[in-house]
Design a protein around this motif. Structure first.
Motif, PDB file in Angstrom:
ATOM      1  N   TRP A 143      -7.333  14.805 -10.085  1.00 31.87           N
ATOM      2  CA  TRP A 143      -6.380  15.137  -9.044  1.00 31.87           C
ATOM      3  C   TRP A 143      -6.978  14.820  -7.669  1.00 31.87           C
ATOM      4  O   TRP A 143      -6.334  14.236  -6.811  1.00 31.87           O
ATOM      5  CB  TRP A 143      -6.034  16.627  -9.156  1.00 31.87           C
ATOM      6  CG  TRP A 143      -5.089  17.144  -8.114  1.00 31.87           C
ATOM      7  CD1 TRP A 143      -3.744  16.995  -8.084  1.00 31.87           C
ATOM      8  CD2 TRP A 143      -5.437  17.890  -6.956  1.00 31.87           C
ATOM      9  NE1 TRP A 143      -3.232  17.597  -6.984  1.00 31.87           N
ATOM     10  CE2 TRP A 143      -4.238  18.164  -6.266  1.00 31.87           C
ATOM     11  CE3 TRP A 143      -6.632  18.371  -6.424  1.00 31.87           C
ATOM     12  CZ2 TRP A 143      -4.202  18.889  -5.073  1.00 31.87           C
ATOM     13  CZ3 TRP A 143      -6.605  19.089  -5.240  1.00 31.87           C
ATOM     14  CH2 TRP A 143      -5.397  19.343  -4.585  1.00 31.87           C
TER      15      TRP A 143
ATOM     16  N   PHE B 276       0.829  -1.198   0.000  1.00 34.18           N
ATOM     17  CA  PHE B 276       0.000   0.000   0.000  1.00 34.18           C
ATOM     18  C   PHE B 276       0.863   1.248   0.000  1.00 34.18           C
ATOM     19  O   PHE B 276       0.620   2.185  -0.738  1.00 34.18           O
ATOM     20  CB  PHE B 276      -0.917  -0.007   1.208  1.00 34.18           C
ATOM     21  CG  PHE B 276      -1.725   1.235   1.317  1.00 34.18           C
ATOM     22  CD1 PHE B 276      -2.810   1.432   0.463  1.00 34.18           C
ATOM     23  CD2 PHE B 276      -1.404   2.213   2.226  1.00 34.18           C
ATOM     24  CE1 PHE B 276      -3.550   2.590   0.536  1.00 34.18           C
ATOM     25  CE2 PHE B 276      -2.141   3.371   2.303  1.00 34.18           C
ATOM     26  CZ  PHE B 276      -3.215   3.554   1.456  1.00 34.18           C
TER      27      PHE B 276
ATOM     28  N   PHE C  45       0.349  12.139  -8.892  1.00 30.16           N
ATOM     29  CA  PHE C  45      -0.498  13.129  -8.233  1.00 30.16           C
ATOM     30  C   PHE C  45       0.093  14.535  -8.370  1.00 30.16           C
ATOM     31  O   PHE C  45      -0.611  15.495  -8.692  1.00 30.16           O
ATOM     32  CB  PHE C  45      -0.638  12.718  -6.765  1.00 30.16           C
ATOM     33  CG  PHE C  45      -1.272  13.740  -5.892  1.00 30.16           C
ATOM     34  CD1 PHE C  45      -2.616  14.038  -6.029  1.00 30.16           C
ATOM     35  CD2 PHE C  45      -0.537  14.376  -4.912  1.00 30.16           C
ATOM     36  CE1 PHE C  45      -3.210  14.971  -5.201  1.00 30.16           C
ATOM     37  CE2 PHE C  45      -1.117  15.304  -4.079  1.00 30.16           C
ATOM     38  CZ  PHE C  45      -2.459  15.602  -4.231  1.00 30.16           C
TER      39      PHE C  45
ATOM     40  N   TYR D 198       1.857   9.181  -5.736  1.00 31.44           N
ATOM     41  CA  TYR D 198       2.174  10.538  -5.341  1.00 31.44           C
ATOM     42  C   TYR D 198       2.859  11.308  -6.456  1.00 31.44           C
ATOM     43  O   TYR D 198       2.579  12.485  -6.694  1.00 31.44           O
ATOM     44  CB  TYR D 198       3.030  10.555  -4.071  1.00 31.44           C
ATOM     45  CG  TYR D 198       2.791  11.809  -3.297  1.00 31.44           C
ATOM     46  CD1 TYR D 198       1.742  11.884  -2.394  1.00 31.44           C
ATOM     47  CD2 TYR D 198       3.546  12.944  -3.527  1.00 31.44           C
ATOM     48  CE1 TYR D 198       1.467  13.057  -1.726  1.00 31.44           C
ATOM     49  CE2 TYR D 198       3.281  14.112  -2.865  1.00 31.44           C
ATOM     50  CZ  TYR D 198       2.242  14.171  -1.961  1.00 31.44           C
ATOM     51  OH  TYR D 198       1.965  15.332  -1.303  1.00 31.44           O
TER      52      TYR D 198
ATOM     53  N   THR E 237      -6.435  11.792  -3.701  1.00 32.09           N
ATOM     54  CA  THR E 237      -6.440  11.897  -2.247  1.00 32.09           C
ATOM     55  C   THR E 237      -7.766  11.469  -1.650  1.00 32.09           C
ATOM     56  O   THR E 237      -7.829  11.056  -0.513  1.00 32.09           O
ATOM     57  CB  THR E 237      -6.138  13.341  -1.794  1.00 32.09           C
ATOM     58  OG1 THR E 237      -7.016  14.227  -2.486  1.00 32.09           O
ATOM     59  CG2 THR E 237      -4.707  13.702  -2.117  1.00 32.09           C
ATOM     60  N   TRP E 238      -8.795  11.560  -2.419  1.00 36.04           N
ATOM     61  CA  TRP E 238     -10.103  11.197  -1.885  1.00 36.04           C
ATOM     62  C   TRP E 238     -10.365   9.712  -1.994  1.00 36.04           C
ATOM     63  O   TRP E 238     -11.036   9.141  -1.159  1.00 36.04           O
ATOM     64  CB  TRP E 238     -11.209  11.951  -2.624  1.00 36.04           C
ATOM     65  CG  TRP E 238     -11.331  13.339  -2.150  1.00 36.04           C
ATOM     66  CD1 TRP E 238     -10.397  14.046  -1.456  1.00 36.04           C
ATOM     67  CD2 TRP E 238     -12.445  14.195  -2.321  1.00 36.04           C
ATOM     68  NE1 TRP E 238     -10.862  15.299  -1.211  1.00 36.04           N
ATOM     69  CE2 TRP E 238     -12.121  15.421  -1.717  1.00 36.04           C
ATOM     70  CE3 TRP E 238     -13.693  14.046  -2.931  1.00 36.04           C
ATOM     71  CZ2 TRP E 238     -13.002  16.495  -1.709  1.00 36.04           C
ATOM     72  CZ3 TRP E 238     -14.565  15.122  -2.923  1.00 36.04           C
ATOM     73  CH2 TRP E 238     -14.213  16.329  -2.311  1.00 36.04           C
TER      74      TRP E 238
END
Lengths: 254, 254
Positions: B201, B155, B166, B163, B205-206
């Motif tokens: 984007w 993970f 991202f 990242y 994170t969500w």
DNA sequence: ATTGACATTGACGTAACGTAAAGGTGTAAA
DNA sequence: TTTACACCTTTACGTTACGTCAATGTCAAT
């Protein structure tokens, strides 16, 4: 553009048996049968299968699905929007179960206690019953802009209300964080309370929550200039402090 | 603390028939039978039923569940942690389907086009097969800190990889947004592309996505000083512009 | 004493396929 | 040309996890 059973099955992630069964019960007939008796599916059937799977995902029975999609007054877009709502509900329920698992882990590790009622939070689903009613009769009668608008309005009111609470929470996070920062210990009770408030605050915009995501965001607070600038504005080092507090809170430290 | 069938059924949100069936197949026997032949369940049975429901939620078959929870080497806490992972996966899949519904709505409204492949995104679930393997044999052999650690490590690596992407996406949002801002029209193609990139984007994170949340965040970009300061830093009015673009993109305008 | 909400054990029904069995089709290689 | 092999077909019985009677017993209150 044209598919045999296997091709379509592969595309949609179902078995060939399923497609033959759907043909048998008349819920999805192939566009045509070729000279050797093979089933040939086209664009319309692909779309129809997608519809079927959307409903199936929600636990609607096949004969009910048949009723719905063969109905002449069936409004695809309205149905899809209704669908979205249901799926969001389902996710909310999943989140409840995840929270339940988290709590159960904490309980097994002796950290907290749980009531018997709590142990089954998230399992009770009236969702199916609701589907019965909604899709059973009401859908064909009630579907119209009024209903959609009303539900939208309700949502707006809700978010309005939530927003006030959300802002109050945000302030409370900042206050608690500032007080905690003075102690210098991200594991302190106050810092952990700040992390907890921060979680609550998050839940207002996220709608869901996972420890991983929370921890990930915490890291971002340091790595992303926007957040870092904000938190460090008052006190340099605050961003790192909040990150550490959250990492401890989520148990994701190291 | 003691429950009859009905009481327990009510508590757990299952039918009494289910409880009798579970007794019949020996997966959940009552603590004792009273003088009139009634089934009486106690604390241990409540916990066991909870376990069963956790597994059932994941689509594990009852006889497999029986194997698992009656196994002597069954590590409850490790199982719960594995459970969490599975549930998170399931939620990810749900999010895929929700995104799929969103796209389908946009397609039906003629705003975008979808490939046949896209139409079935989220439905394909190897999850059950994986469960078969995981819970079938390996669980009893492999369960230990190694596995848990390994999955955690995986993970972390994944988020590491993500990242980089991202950050690249974040830059791309900013660039596109700046270019779009020059046009002055939040409904312009470029502005909509910026909104779409912003959605992508966000998803990093969500982990999930909903139009409501996206629109909510857009509003927050204007109302929350942190974000507003960031976006307006380069060009005053940028925060509002992004908000409007996103509101149009999500179809949540007014 | 009767009502009504509980409980019990059969036993058959069902939904949505899975899983052979027995056979036809299409094409590429031997 | 034959053979292999991956497709396709229909028919039909099996499976899972209960739902749904039916026939009957129990308990508490009226």
């Amino acid at each position: 553009m044209e598919y045999t059973v296997q091709k379509l099955a592969e595309l949609a992630g179902v078995s060939t048996r399923t497609l033959r069964y759907y043909d048998e019960i008349g819920i999805l007939k192939p566009a045509r049968i070729n000279s050797s008796g093979y089933r040939i599916y086209g664009r319309a059937e692909v779309d129809r299968l997608q519809q079927i799977l959307f409903y199936r995902e929600l636990g609607v029975k096949l004969d009910k699905i048949k009723d719905i999609i063969t109905s002449s007054s069936f409004d695809e877009i309205a149905a899809l929007k209704e669908h979205r709502e249901k799926l969001l509900e389902k996710r909310t329920q999943l989140d409840l179960i995840i929270t339940n698992v988290d709590k159960t882990i904490a309980m097994k590790e002796g950290r907290i206690k749980m009531s018997d009622k709590e142990k089954f939070k998230g399992f009770k689903q009236k969702l199916i019953e609701e589907n019965e009613r909604k899709y059973g009769k009401e859908i064909r009668d009630k579907y119209g802009d009024e209903v959609v608008e009303q539900s939208n309005k309700k949502f707006k009111e809700m978010t309005q209300e939530q927003y006030a609470e959300f802002e109050r929470l945000g302030e409370s996070v900042n206050k608690t964080l500032k007080a905690a920062f003075a102690t210098g210990d991200p594991a302190s009770e106050l810092a952990q309370k700040a992390a907890d408030l921060h979680r609550q605050w998050l839940c207002y915009t996220w709608g869901n929550y996972s420890k991983e995501a929370h921890a990930g965001l915490a890291k971002m607070y340091v790595e992303d200039e926007r957040f870092k600038a904000y938190y460090d504005k008052e006190q340099p080092g605050m961003a790192e402090f909040l990150r550490d507090a959250i990492l401890i809170y989520t148990g994701m430290k190291d």
